[in-house]
Design a protein around this motif. Structure first.
Motif, PDB file in Angstrom:
ATOM      1  N   LEU A 276       5.541 -14.195  -6.855  1.00 15.25           N
ATOM      2  CA  LEU A 276       4.417 -13.675  -7.632  1.00 15.25           C
ATOM      3  C   LEU A 276       3.098 -14.213  -7.105  1.00 15.25           C
ATOM      4  O   LEU A 276       2.091 -13.481  -7.027  1.00 15.25           O
ATOM      5  N   LEU A 277       3.058 -15.491  -6.710  1.00 12.95           N
ATOM      6  CA  LEU A 277       1.839 -16.068  -6.144  1.00 12.95           C
ATOM      7  C   LEU A 277       1.458 -15.360  -4.856  1.00 12.95           C
ATOM      8  O   LEU A 277       0.290 -15.002  -4.643  1.00 12.95           O
ATOM      9  N   LEU A 278       2.431 -15.125  -3.992  1.00 12.08           N
ATOM     10  CA  LEU A 278       2.150 -14.459  -2.713  1.00 12.08           C
ATOM     11  C   LEU A 278       1.635 -13.041  -2.928  1.00 12.08           C
ATOM     12  O   LEU A 278       0.628 -12.639  -2.338  1.00 12.08           O
ATOM     13  N   LYS A 279       2.298 -12.276  -3.790  1.00  6.21           N
ATOM     14  CA  LYS A 279       1.931 -10.867  -3.942  1.00  6.21           C
ATOM     15  C   LYS A 279       0.639 -10.686  -4.733  1.00  6.21           C
ATOM     16  O   LYS A 279      -0.145  -9.768  -4.445  1.00  6.21           O
ATOM     17  N   SER A 280       0.386 -11.540  -5.723  1.00  6.11           N
ATOM     18  CA  SER A 280      -0.887 -11.434  -6.444  1.00  6.11           C
ATOM     19  C   SER A 280      -2.044 -11.856  -5.549  1.00  6.11           C
ATOM     20  O   SER A 280      -3.130 -11.236  -5.579  1.00  6.11           O
ATOM     21  N   SER A 281      -1.833 -12.870  -4.721  1.00  4.81           N
ATOM     22  CA  SER A 281      -2.878 -13.290  -3.784  1.00  4.81           C
ATOM     23  C   SER A 281      -3.151 -12.200  -2.763  1.00  4.81           C
ATOM     24  O   SER A 281      -4.306 -11.954  -2.388  1.00  4.81           O
ATOM     25  N   MET A 282      -2.087 -11.524  -2.313  1.00  3.17           N
ATOM     26  CA  MET A 282      -2.266 -10.408  -1.386  1.00  3.17           C
ATOM     27  C   MET A 282      -3.076  -9.287  -2.030  1.00  3.17           C
ATOM     28  O   MET A 282      -4.011  -8.736  -1.426  1.00  3.17           O
ATOM     29  N   ALA A 283      -2.754  -8.931  -3.277  1.00  3.27           N
ATOM     30  CA  ALA A 283      -3.464  -7.849  -3.954  1.00  3.27           C
ATOM     31  C   ALA A 283      -4.950  -8.164  -4.085  1.00  3.27           C
ATOM     32  O   ALA A 283      -5.813  -7.297  -3.861  1.00  3.27           O
ATOM     33  N   LEU A 284      -5.289  -9.398  -4.437  1.00  7.43           N
ATOM     34  CA  LEU A 284      -6.692  -9.779  -4.564  1.00  7.43           C
ATOM     35  C   LEU A 284      -7.395  -9.794  -3.214  1.00  7.43           C
ATOM     36  O   LEU A 284      -8.572  -9.415  -3.106  1.00  7.43           O
ATOM     37  N   LEU A 286      -6.626  -7.863  -0.650  1.00  2.57           N
ATOM     38  CA  LEU A 286      -6.839  -6.464  -0.289  1.00  2.57           C
ATOM     39  C   LEU A 286      -7.986  -5.850  -1.077  1.00  2.57           C
ATOM     40  O   LEU A 286      -8.726  -4.996  -0.549  1.00  2.57           O
ATOM     41  N   ARG A 287      -8.160  -6.247  -2.318  1.00  3.29           N
ATOM     42  CA  ARG A 287      -9.286  -5.733  -3.089  1.00  3.29           C
ATOM     43  C   ARG A 287     -10.612  -6.100  -2.423  1.00  3.29           C
ATOM     44  O   ARG A 287     -11.576  -5.344  -2.482  1.00  3.29           O
ATOM     45  N   ASP A 288     -10.654  -7.260  -1.768  1.00  2.00           N
ATOM     46  CA  ASP A 288     -11.887  -7.699  -1.104  1.00  2.00           C
ATOM     47  C   ASP A 288     -12.098  -7.008   0.238  1.00  2.00           C
ATOM     48  O   ASP A 288     -13.204  -6.557   0.546  1.00  2.00           O
ATOM     49  N   VAL A 289     -11.037  -6.933   1.059  1.00  2.00           N
ATOM     50  CA  VAL A 289     -11.200  -6.473   2.442  1.00  2.00           C
ATOM     51  C   VAL A 289     -10.914  -4.993   2.623  1.00  2.00           C
ATOM     52  O   VAL A 289     -11.299  -4.407   3.646  1.00  2.00           O
ATOM     53  N   PRO A 291     -11.629  -2.308   0.050  1.00  2.00           N
ATOM     54  CA  PRO A 291     -12.021  -1.874  -1.296  1.00  2.00           C
ATOM     55  C   PRO A 291     -11.699  -0.408  -1.594  1.00  2.00           C
ATOM     56  O   PRO A 291     -11.646  -0.026  -2.766  1.00  2.00           O
ATOM     57  N   GLN A 292     -11.496   0.399  -0.547  1.00  2.00           N
ATOM     58  CA  GLN A 292     -11.152   1.801  -0.758  1.00  2.00           C
ATOM     59  C   GLN A 292      -9.671   2.017  -1.080  1.00  2.00           C
ATOM     60  O   GLN A 292      -9.269   3.100  -1.502  1.00  2.00           O
ATOM     61  N   LEU A 293      -8.853   0.982  -0.906  1.00  2.00           N
ATOM     62  CA  LEU A 293      -7.415   1.098  -1.106  1.00  2.00           C
ATOM     63  C   LEU A 293      -7.100   1.456  -2.555  1.00  2.00           C
ATOM     64  O   LEU A 293      -7.575   0.796  -3.478  1.00  2.00           O
ATOM     65  N   ARG A 294      -6.268   2.489  -2.731  1.00  2.00           N
ATOM     66  CA  ARG A 294      -5.947   2.968  -4.082  1.00  2.00           C
ATOM     67  C   ARG A 294      -4.470   2.779  -4.428  1.00  2.00           C
ATOM     68  O   ARG A 294      -4.139   2.422  -5.568  1.00  2.00           O
ATOM     69  N   TRP A 295      -3.577   3.017  -3.466  1.00  2.00           N
ATOM     70  CA  TRP A 295      -2.153   3.017  -3.761  1.00  2.00           C
ATOM     71  C   TRP A 295      -1.404   2.075  -2.827  1.00  2.00           C
ATOM     72  O   TRP A 295      -1.590   2.118  -1.614  1.00  2.00           O
ATOM     73  N   VAL A 296      -0.536   1.242  -3.402  1.00  2.00           N
ATOM     74  CA  VAL A 296       0.378   0.398  -2.631  1.00  2.00           C
ATOM     75  C   VAL A 296       1.788   0.733  -3.099  1.00  2.00           C
ATOM     76  O   VAL A 296       2.084   0.642  -4.287  1.00  2.00           O
ATOM     77  N   GLY A 297       2.640   1.137  -2.157  1.00  2.00           N
ATOM     78  CA  GLY A 297       3.996   1.536  -2.501  1.00  2.00           C
ATOM     79  C   GLY A 297       5.017   0.494  -2.097  1.00  2.00           C
ATOM     80  O   GLY A 297       4.847  -0.209  -1.092  1.00  2.00           O
ATOM     81  N   THR A 298       6.087   0.389  -2.875  1.00  2.00           N
ATOM     82  CA  THR A 298       7.161  -0.549  -2.566  1.00  2.00           C
ATOM     83  C   THR A 298       8.485   0.020  -3.032  1.00  2.00           C
ATOM     84  O   THR A 298       8.526   0.894  -3.907  1.00  2.00           O
ATOM     85  N   GLU A 299       9.588  -0.445  -2.421  1.00  2.00           N
ATOM     86  CA  GLU A 299      10.937  -0.061  -2.841  1.00  2.00           C
ATOM     87  C   GLU A 299      11.777  -1.319  -3.019  1.00  2.00           C
ATOM     88  O   GLU A 299      11.687  -2.245  -2.218  1.00  2.00           O
ATOM     89  N   ASN A 300      12.603  -1.316  -4.046  1.00  2.00           N
ATOM     90  CA  ASN A 300      13.550  -2.397  -4.282  1.00  2.00           C
ATOM     91  C   ASN A 300      14.837  -1.811  -4.820  1.00  2.00           C
ATOM     92  O   ASN A 300      14.815  -0.811  -5.541  1.00  2.00           O
ATOM     93  N   ALA A 301      15.950  -2.443  -4.488  1.00  2.00           N
ATOM     94  CA  ALA A 301      17.203  -2.056  -5.127  1.00  2.00           C
ATOM     95  C   ALA A 301      17.051  -2.181  -6.633  1.00  2.00           C
ATOM     96  O   ALA A 301      16.423  -3.119  -7.144  1.00  2.00           O
ATOM     97  N   GLU A 302      17.615  -1.234  -7.350  1.00  2.00           N
ATOM     98  CA  GLU A 302      17.509  -1.251  -8.809  1.00  2.00           C
ATOM     99  C   GLU A 302      18.120  -2.517  -9.396  1.00  2.00           C
ATOM    100  O   GLU A 302      17.765  -2.939 -10.492  1.00  2.00           O
TER     101      GLU A 302
END
Length: 341
Positions: A276-284, A286-289, A291-302
């Motif tokens: 969670l720390l890694l992915k939340s830090s990544m999201a923040l 990306l918001r800085d560098v 800023p036009q990014l709207r969608w991030v897609g991911t897949e995981n086994a159910e």
């Protein structure tokens, strides 16, 4: 039915491939990013990690009725082929899928790949088709999208998630970099990347993936050479041991879209909210560098509960599901049926 090998330098063939892929996407998965000639040619040339697949047009009576793709690795799982088969919506239920699959399976046997994973978006028709062809459903993957709205509320939520994860995972140091990994970090990154082998596979017959410096470099080169912007965040202990990472690839042609790639933490450091720390830090970041990014897609086994919990806490929402069917072939191949030109 004919399988026509699609060379990325054959612009007419690639255009037909993109047209068929888009027609199917609009019906089967309208939430997905639309394919383009640039993106499909890059996939045909570079693949995900430097091992591009074989891409085909399906032709019946002189017209394009769909597409097929076969993906294999020479690094591991050398019996395995991943098969994607798409028939145009307007010509479905006419036997084209069955005829194309027979040729695709012959091709898989001809290249020494008797263990097949057939995958596609969830539907009753997909289940019936796979069952009729002798495939068993072995896993379901959930496709989630994170919509980055750019609002103050969302940014505050992401910061709150990051800060709470930081408090739980105290003592770790994060490092960010773009593009290819600095050479001095590669050996540690190889070890951390291999931790993805612990992800659930459900009923799939599937060996561990083998990672080394060359494989990590090939993945990074494939992303960069395809014109994508690659971001990575790694976590290390106070004494410098790398223990986790996450990677995101932004589409430079349409930078409102990005793909979340692997997130992995070595076993002895799990349970401390590092993912969670890694992915939340990544999201923040990306918001800085970006800023036009709207969608991030991911897949995981159910069945991957821990990562699903992380994604939902960040704000990812379910868009669709992919069904993964598997079958081991035991009949004699028709080896001359399809050969790439």
């Amino acid at each position: 039915m004919e399988l026509f090998f699609c060379d990325p330098d054959d612009l007419e063939a690639v255009s037909a491939y993109v047209g068929a892929a888009e027609a199917a996407r609009a019906v089967d998965a309208p939430w997905e990013q639309a394919p383009t000639i640039t993106r499909i040619r890059a996939e045909m040339r570079h693949g995900f990690d430097g091992e591009p697949g074989e891409h085909y047009l399906l032709r019946a009576d002189g017209r394009v009725v769909g597409t097929a793709a076969i993906f294999v690795s020479d690094r591991d799982n050398r019996e395995l082929a991943w098969v994607e088969l798409v028939v145009l919506p307007e010509v479905r239920r006419r036997g084209h899928g069955r005829a194309a699959l027979a040729l695709v399976l012959d091709r898989c046997l001809a290249i020494g790949r008797p263990l097949i994973v057939l995958y596609g978006w969830e539907s009753d028709a997909a289940r019936r088709f796979a069952a009729a062809a002798g495939f068993e459903l072995e896993s379901t993957e959930i496709r989630r999208l994170l919509e980055l709205t750019g609002t103050a509320d969302q940014d505050a939520h992401l910061r709150s998630v990051r800060d709470a994860a930081t408090a739980r995972a105290g003592g770790y140091h994060l490092v960010r970099f773009t593009g290819r990994t600095p050479a001095d970090l590669l050996p540690d990154l190889v070890r951390v990347t291999a931790a993805i082998n612990d992800a659930p596979r459900d009923g799939l017959e599937y060996e561990d993936e083998l990672y080394d410096v060359d494989r990590v470099r090939a993945y990074e080169s494939a992303q960069v050479e395809a014109g994508r912007r690659l971001y990575r965040v790694v976590a290390s202990t106070a004494d410098g041991e790398m223990v986790g990472h996450t990677a995101v690839s932004v589409d430079s042609e349409d930078p409102t879209w990005a793909d979340q790639h692997d997130t992995a933490v070595v076993p002895e450091h799990r349970g401390r909210r590092l993912g969670l720390l890694l992915k939340s830090s990544m999201a923040l970041w990306l918001r800085d560098v970006e800023p036009q990014l709207r969608w991030v897609g991911t897949e995981n086994a159910e069945s991957n509960g821990p990562m699903i919990d992380v994604n939902e806490e960040l704000g990812y929402r379910v868009a669709g599901r992919q069904l993964l069917f598997q079958r081991r072939l035991r009949f004699t191949p028709c080896v001359d049926s399809v050969q790439p030109s």
